[in-house]
Design an enzyme around this catalytic site. Sequence first.
Site, PDB file in Angstrom:
ATOM      1  N   HIS A  71       1.380  -0.144  -5.993  1.00 24.90           N
ATOM      2  CA  HIS A  71       0.128  -0.004  -5.849  1.00 24.90           C
ATOM      3  C   HIS A  71      -0.867  -1.252  -6.329  1.00 24.90           C
ATOM      4  O   HIS A  71      -1.306  -1.622  -5.672  1.00 24.90           O
ATOM      5  CB  HIS A  71      -0.500   1.282  -5.970  1.00 24.90           C
ATOM      6  CG  HIS A  71      -1.834   1.567  -5.356  1.00 24.90           C
ATOM      7  ND1 HIS A  71      -2.942   1.303  -6.179  1.00 24.90           N
ATOM      8  CD2 HIS A  71      -2.180   2.128  -4.306  1.00 24.90           C
ATOM      9  CE1 HIS A  71      -4.035   1.649  -5.372  1.00 24.90           C
ATOM     10  NE2 HIS A  71      -3.460   2.001  -4.341  1.00 24.90           N
ATOM     11  N   CYS A  72      -0.169  -1.565  -7.647  1.00 28.86           N
ATOM     12  CA  CYS A  72      -1.160  -2.534  -8.261  1.00 28.86           C
ATOM     13  C   CYS A  72      -1.369  -3.758  -7.598  1.00 28.86           C
ATOM     14  O   CYS A  72      -2.089  -4.376  -7.434  1.00 28.86           O
ATOM     15  CB  CYS A  72      -0.542  -2.652  -9.508  1.00 28.86           C
ATOM     16  SG  CYS A  72      -0.694  -1.228 -10.830  1.00 28.86           S
ATOM     17  N   CYS A  73       0.197  -4.262  -7.324  1.00 28.65           N
ATOM     18  CA  CYS A  73       0.136  -5.531  -6.537  1.00 28.65           C
ATOM     19  C   CYS A  73      -0.496  -5.382  -5.128  1.00 28.65           C
ATOM     20  O   CYS A  73      -0.653  -6.705  -4.629  1.00 28.65           O
ATOM     21  CB  CYS A  73       1.476  -6.005  -6.362  1.00 28.65           C
ATOM     22  SG  CYS A  73       2.744  -5.129  -5.092  1.00 28.65           S
TER      23      CYS A  73
END
Length: 86
Positions: A71-73
Amino acid sequence: PFPDAILDENGQRLPATYANFFVINDHVLMPTYGQPENDEQARVTLQQAFPNHSITPLDCHVLIRQHGSLHCCTMQLPKGILPPIQ
């Protein structure tokens, strides 16, 4: 579920978590960590939470080495970088 601890070359724990999934259209992209039992338990749990979505597991070892995950990327991609999903 939690994956077993994954450590870097200095012995520091990396941020492996199944909570870092990403929902897109009728799919859920799910991080995996090469831990078959834990990965499968997470997949089953997400399938129960998203019964009308396809769960797509993706190996996220490279991402957690950068102290983020799936999700972060996705949060850092400018519009137009990825081709449209069909």
